[in-house]
Design a protein around this motif. Structure first.
Motif: not given
Length: 212
Positions: A123-129, A156-161
């Motif tokens: 479920v998307v809304r249960r995922l982290s930002k 909110g994305l890490d450098p690799v992503m």
């Protein structure tokens, strides 16, 4: 491709846009920068048809954007403030997008799972930002839009992503002539990816130049 001509937008006594002008060429990456309150988010929400301009004109491929379903079916908007339907899994959201965007590709959606690596049953809304932001780009890229409008897109994305997401979008710019308009406070990031930059202040674009 994208033209903003003398657009004015007011909220009560506050003039958020005061004759803004922007010109974005097809197959380019255009960055909007400026201080808080400069009008960046307002111009993006007007571009995507969320707001209707008080005066002036906004067109994509010569057509007005506001309440234009044909243009909106070719456009993808990824905001900093994401929204997903309560209880919807990634797979459910993909089904919803499939019904809206005519160029949606199931093949690409499944191929991108190798990069985003999130179970489509979650479920998307249960995922982290950060993971929700990944899902937003996953869905957006699978829709194969002609235009991508991005507001603080990789917060909110890490450098690799971050690198992966930009690589995917720039590949579409090169291969499909995807047109990208992005607002960000990260000037270094915009310098790496943009062809042109518009600097906003007090509701107007004061400078519009190529990165070179």
């Amino acid at each position: 491709m994208i033209k903003v001509n003398d657009v004015v937008k007011t909220f009560g006594d506050f003039k958020a846009l005061n004759g803004a002008n922007i010109n974005v060429e097809k197959g380019s990456v255009y960055g909007i920068v400026g201080p808080n309150g400069a009008g960046k988010t307002t111009v993006i929400k007007t571009l995507t048809g969320v707001y209707r301009p008080d005066s002036g004109k906004i067109t994509i491929d010569g057509e007005d954007v506001y309440e234009n379903t044909k243009i909106k079916s070719r456009m993808m908007y990824v905001s900093d403030d994401l929204y997903f339907f309560p209880g919807y899994s990634i797979k459910d959201m993909a089904s919803y997008y499939r019904g809206i965007y005519p160029d949606w590709s199931d093949e690409r959606f499944h191929a991108l799972n190798d990069i985003f690596k999130i179970d489509t049953k979650r479920v998307v809304r249960r995922l982290s930002k950060g993971m929700q932001k990944q899902v937003a780009f996953w869905l957006a890229l699978s829709a194969n839009p002609d235009v991508m409008i991005l507001d603080e897109p990789v917060d909110g994305l890490d450098p690799v992503m971050r690198k992966n997401v930009w690589s995917l979008m720039l590949a579409d710019v090169a291969e499909r002539e995807l047109t990208v308009l992005v607002s960000s406070h990260n000037l270094r990031e915009l310098e790496d990816v943009c062809d042109h930059v518009g600097i906003m202040n007090n509701g107007v674009v004061v400078i519009e130049k190529g990165i070179d």
